[in-house]
Design a protein around this motif. Structure first.
Motif, PDB file in Angstrom:
ATOM      1  N   ASP A   1       7.592   4.305   5.181  1.00  0.00           N
ATOM      2  CA  ASP A   1       6.126   4.152   5.106  1.00  0.00           C
ATOM      3  C   ASP A   1       5.676   4.086   3.648  1.00  0.00           C
ATOM      4  O   ASP A   1       5.440   5.096   2.991  1.00  0.00           O
ATOM      5  CB  ASP A   1       5.442   5.317   5.825  1.00  0.00           C
ATOM      6  CG  ASP A   1       3.927   5.157   5.838  1.00  0.00           C
ATOM      7  OD1 ASP A   1       3.410   4.217   5.180  1.00  0.00           O
ATOM      8  OD2 ASP A   1       3.256   5.976   6.491  1.00  0.00           O
ATOM      9  N   GLU A   2       5.513   2.869   3.135  1.00  0.00           N
ATOM     10  CA  GLU A   2       5.227   2.690   1.706  1.00  0.00           C
ATOM     11  C   GLU A   2       3.849   3.192   1.289  1.00  0.00           C
ATOM     12  O   GLU A   2       3.551   3.263   0.103  1.00  0.00           O
ATOM     13  CB  GLU A   2       5.392   1.219   1.325  1.00  0.00           C
ATOM     14  CG  GLU A   2       4.455   0.299   2.065  1.00  0.00           C
ATOM     15  CD  GLU A   2       4.825  -1.169   1.920  1.00  0.00           C
ATOM     16  OE1 GLU A   2       5.961  -1.464   1.507  1.00  0.00           O
ATOM     17  OE2 GLU A   2       3.964  -2.014   2.216  1.00  0.00           O
ATOM     18  N   HIS A   3       3.011   3.529   2.258  1.00  0.00           N
ATOM     19  CA  HIS A   3       1.685   4.066   1.915  1.00  0.00           C
ATOM     20  C   HIS A   3       1.656   5.600   1.940  1.00  0.00           C
ATOM     21  O   HIS A   3       0.640   6.204   1.578  1.00  0.00           O
ATOM     22  CB  HIS A   3       0.627   3.531   2.887  1.00  0.00           C
ATOM     23  CG  HIS A   3       0.527   2.038   2.874  1.00  0.00           C
ATOM     24  ND1 HIS A   3      -0.007   1.340   1.810  1.00  0.00           N
ATOM     25  CD2 HIS A   3       0.924   1.110   3.773  1.00  0.00           C
ATOM     26  CE1 HIS A   3       0.054   0.047   2.065  1.00  0.00           C
ATOM     27  NE2 HIS A   3       0.618  -0.123   3.238  1.00  0.00           N
ATOM     28  N   SER A   4       2.723   6.224   2.393  1.00  0.00           N
ATOM     29  CA  SER A   4       2.723   7.686   2.544  1.00  0.00           C
ATOM     30  C   SER A   4       3.031   8.376   1.216  1.00  0.00           C
ATOM     31  O   SER A   4       3.897   7.934   0.451  1.00  0.00           O
ATOM     32  CB  SER A   4       3.775   8.096   3.581  1.00  0.00           C
ATOM     33  OG  SER A   4       3.963   9.488   3.536  1.00  0.00           O
TER      34      SER A   4
ATOM     35  N   ASP B   1       6.836   1.577  -6.435  1.00  0.00           N
ATOM     36  CA  ASP B   1       6.642   2.084  -5.076  1.00  0.00           C
ATOM     37  C   ASP B   1       6.461   3.595  -5.032  1.00  0.00           C
ATOM     38  O   ASP B   1       5.809   4.121  -4.131  1.00  0.00           O
ATOM     39  CB  ASP B   1       7.829   1.679  -4.196  1.00  0.00           C
ATOM     40  CG  ASP B   1       7.796   0.190  -3.859  1.00  0.00           C
ATOM     41  OD1 ASP B   1       6.812  -0.480  -4.229  1.00  0.00           O
ATOM     42  OD2 ASP B   1       8.745  -0.308  -3.233  1.00  0.00           O
TER      43      ASP B   1
ATOM     44  N   ARG C   1       2.761   4.124  -6.242  1.00  0.00           N
ATOM     45  CA  ARG C   1       1.749   3.385  -5.488  1.00  0.00           C
ATOM     46  C   ARG C   1       0.926   4.244  -4.542  1.00  0.00           C
ATOM     47  O   ARG C   1      -0.310   4.188  -4.565  1.00  0.00           O
ATOM     48  CB  ARG C   1       2.428   2.249  -4.706  1.00  0.00           C
ATOM     49  CG  ARG C   1       1.487   1.511  -3.792  1.00  0.00           C
ATOM     50  CD  ARG C   1       2.217   0.499  -2.944  1.00  0.00           C
ATOM     51  NE  ARG C   1       1.310  -0.163  -2.031  1.00  0.00           N
ATOM     52  CZ  ARG C   1       1.655  -1.141  -1.210  1.00  0.00           C
ATOM     53  NH1 ARG C   1       2.902  -1.580  -1.208  1.00  0.00           N
ATOM     54  NH2 ARG C   1       0.776  -1.686  -0.404  1.00  0.00           N
ATOM     55  N   PRO C   2       1.521   5.072  -3.641  1.00  0.00           N
ATOM     56  CA  PRO C   2       0.692   5.831  -2.696  1.00  0.00           C
ATOM     57  C   PRO C   2      -0.274   6.779  -3.395  1.00  0.00           C
ATOM     58  O   PRO C   2      -1.383   7.008  -2.904  1.00  0.00           O
ATOM     59  CB  PRO C   2       1.707   6.618  -1.856  1.00  0.00           C
ATOM     60  CG  PRO C   2       3.039   6.029  -2.139  1.00  0.00           C
ATOM     61  CD  PRO C   2       2.958   5.333  -3.453  1.00  0.00           C
TER      62      PRO C   2
ATOM     63  N   GLU D   1      -3.107   4.671  -4.629  1.00  0.00           N
ATOM     64  CA  GLU D   1      -3.886   4.181  -3.478  1.00  0.00           C
ATOM     65  C   GLU D   1      -4.763   5.267  -2.880  1.00  0.00           C
ATOM     66  O   GLU D   1      -5.922   5.044  -2.566  1.00  0.00           O
ATOM     67  CB  GLU D   1      -2.935   3.682  -2.380  1.00  0.00           C
ATOM     68  CG  GLU D   1      -2.443   2.280  -2.581  1.00  0.00           C
ATOM     69  CD  GLU D   1      -1.553   1.812  -1.427  1.00  0.00           C
ATOM     70  OE1 GLU D   1      -1.167   0.646  -1.450  1.00  0.00           O
ATOM     71  OE2 GLU D   1      -1.224   2.606  -0.521  1.00  0.00           O
ATOM     72  N   HIS D   2      -4.190   6.460  -2.715  1.00  0.00           N
ATOM     73  CA  HIS D   2      -4.904   7.496  -1.946  1.00  0.00           C
ATOM     74  C   HIS D   2      -5.639   8.506  -2.811  1.00  0.00           C
ATOM     75  O   HIS D   2      -6.622   9.089  -2.365  1.00  0.00           O
ATOM     76  CB  HIS D   2      -3.921   8.275  -1.065  1.00  0.00           C
ATOM     77  CG  HIS D   2      -3.245   7.436  -0.044  1.00  0.00           C
ATOM     78  ND1 HIS D   2      -3.921   6.746   0.926  1.00  0.00           N
ATOM     79  CD2 HIS D   2      -1.928   7.155   0.159  1.00  0.00           C
ATOM     80  CE1 HIS D   2      -3.060   6.075   1.684  1.00  0.00           C
ATOM     81  NE2 HIS D   2      -1.855   6.308   1.232  1.00  0.00           N
TER      82      HIS D   2
ATOM     83  N   TRP E   1      -0.297  -1.285  -9.578  1.00  0.00           N
ATOM     84  CA  TRP E   1      -0.951  -0.562  -8.477  1.00  0.00           C
ATOM     85  C   TRP E   1      -2.088   0.318  -8.968  1.00  0.00           C
ATOM     86  O   TRP E   1      -3.075   0.539  -8.265  1.00  0.00           O
ATOM     87  CB  TRP E   1       0.071   0.275  -7.698  1.00  0.00           C
ATOM     88  CG  TRP E   1       1.012  -0.572  -6.892  1.00  0.00           C
ATOM     89  CD1 TRP E   1       2.366  -0.647  -7.026  1.00  0.00           C
ATOM     90  CD2 TRP E   1       0.672  -1.481  -5.830  1.00  0.00           C
ATOM     91  NE1 TRP E   1       2.889  -1.543  -6.131  1.00  0.00           N
ATOM     92  CE2 TRP E   1       1.871  -2.073  -5.372  1.00  0.00           C
ATOM     93  CE3 TRP E   1      -0.533  -1.866  -5.228  1.00  0.00           C
ATOM     94  CZ2 TRP E   1       1.900  -3.016  -4.345  1.00  0.00           C
ATOM     95  CZ3 TRP E   1      -0.500  -2.808  -4.203  1.00  0.00           C
ATOM     96  CH2 TRP E   1       0.705  -3.359  -3.771  1.00  0.00           C
TER      97      TRP E   1
END
Ligand SMILES: C[S@@+](CC[C@H](N)C(=O)[O-])C[C@H]1O[C@@H](n2cnc3c(N)ncnc32)[C@H](O)[C@@H]1O
Length: 393
Positions: free
Chosen positions: A134-137, A183, A186-187, A190-191, A223
């Protein structure tokens, strides 16, 4: 360079750091056990690299449990290797056994002509699936083994550098390292980045100016720039990175995120940052310690940013001073430093040779040498392994 997951880390002198420099140190048996456990951990890292790069984890997560033949067919890989990897992953407790695809006459015994174990079906449980696919976790640690693989390829060059001087550049570490870096952070961008900046009201006000111009130096795959552009839709952004392939990735990422109309990326040394377009803010995310000449870059940033603007450096949240034994963060950062960041910094000459363990006093010295008046630690905590510094004109 950091890993990003929210993993429990040991305290100084805790179970991960037996003995100490002034005591007797660990006994032979205790230390052999520790090194053996480390070797098992290294094998996890290598096998996770295979599963990540061959698409095996993603296939198990997306398409469900598989036998070795099914996994090989789904991913265009070799059944015999898939079988060995699947068995090893189950033995290591990463994969679980699912209901068999077909049963021979004696339970798990394979049908005639099918090699032992070929009918076993393996599943990727939800916890490991999140960490591995899960690349967003915030728990996405799968990219970390790519960094280790990249380092493994350069060991001969590293040994030469350690003996004779010089280094191994970030570019030499290649796509595995570049993509791992991007990677892993990144999360968090993003978050967490927008919320974190919101906790520094002065900074948030600068970024919220109606025509704000912002630079992201050492932007890597962009990112951070993309996250900033989403958080501040009225602002324009320029990302700078000396590594051409990173800039290509950043352009593609901005395009895919739909912010390319307000974000430009430049393949350039941040020391050449133009001073003729005044900036409201500039960021340097996890890159200052990599720079061979950080004072040159910070000087260029200071000249480019308006006196009432904001300059922010995000770098490793290492301890204020050296202490041994240290906690897991210090161990991790010394590890990254020996294999990645220090050799990268020393690959260009002249170089101050900072390394990953850039302590707050070191950054403060660089900032003052670059003409800044003072450095403030921003009230942003719990953001992976990072500390945020604001450099004041
Ligand atoms: C550890 S990576 C961090 C990338 C990105 N900021 C992130 O957080 O994922 C460090 C980056 O700094 C870049 N870099 C190092 N020295 C630089 C310089 N003088 N000018 C521009 N970029 C530089 C490297 O090419 C690399 O992409």
């Amino acid at each position: 360079m950091s890993t990003t997951a929210q993993v429990p880390l040991s305290e100084p002198g805790g179970p991960g750091t037996p003995g100490g420099p002034t005591g007797e140190g660990p006994g032979a048996e205790e230390f052999a056990e520790r090194l053996f456990a480390s070797a098992l951990g290294a094998l996890d890292v290598f096998s996770v690299y295979l599963g990540d790069r061959l698409g095996w984890y993603r296939s198990l997560a997306a398409d469900g449990p598989a036998t070795s033949a099914e996994l090989a067919a789904r991913t265009g890989t070799q059944e015999r290797y898939a079988r060995e990897w699947l068995e090893g992953q189950a033995v290591a407790g990463i994969l679980t056994l699912a209901a068999p695809a077909a049963r021979g006459p004696e339970g798990d015994a394979p049908p005639s002509g099918v090699p032992g174990g070929a009918t076993r079906r393996y599943a990727l449980p939800p916890g490991p699936a999140e960490v591995l696919t899960d690349e967003h976790s915030l728990a996405y640690v799968a990219p970390l083994p790519r960094l280790f693989a990249a380092v493994g390829r350069t060991f001969d060059e590293l040994l030469d550098a350690y003996r004779d001087g010089g280094g191994v550049s970030w570019g030499r570490l290649g796509a595995d390292a570049r993509e791992a870096q991007a990677d892993l952070n990144r999360p968090w961008f993003e978050h967490e980045l927008a919320g974190a900046l919101g906790r520094a009201p002065d900074l948030h006000a600068v970024l919220s100016r109606p025509t704000a111009r912002v630079a992201d130096v050492g932007c890597g795959a962009g990112w951070s720039t993309v996250a900033l552009a989403r958080a501040y839709p009225q602002a324009r952004f320029d990302g700078y990175d000396i590594d051409g392939p990173s800039v290509d990735m950043a352009r593609a990422n901005a395009q895919a995120a739909g912010v390319a109309d307000r974000v430009a990326f430049h393949a350039a040394d941040a020391a050449t940052l133009p001073a003729d377009v005044p900036l409201d803010a500039a960021f340097a995310f996890e890159c200052t310690h990599d720079m061979p000449r950080p004072v040159e870059v910070l000087s260029a940033v200071r000249r480019a940013v308006l006196p009432d603007g904001a300059v922010v450096v995000m770098d490793e949240a290492v301890a204020e001073e050296f202490a041994a034994p240290g906690d897991d963060v210090e161990r991790l950062m010394y590890g990254f430093s020996q294999f990645v960041c220090l050799p990268d910094g020393l690959s260009s000459s002249p170089s101050v040779g900072t390394g990953t363990v850039m302590r707050p006093a070191t950054l403060e010295r660089y900032a003052l040498d670059a003409g800044f008046e003072r450095v403030e630690v921003l009230p942003i905590e719990g953001f992976s392994f990072f500390r945020f510094y604001r450099l004041h004109h």
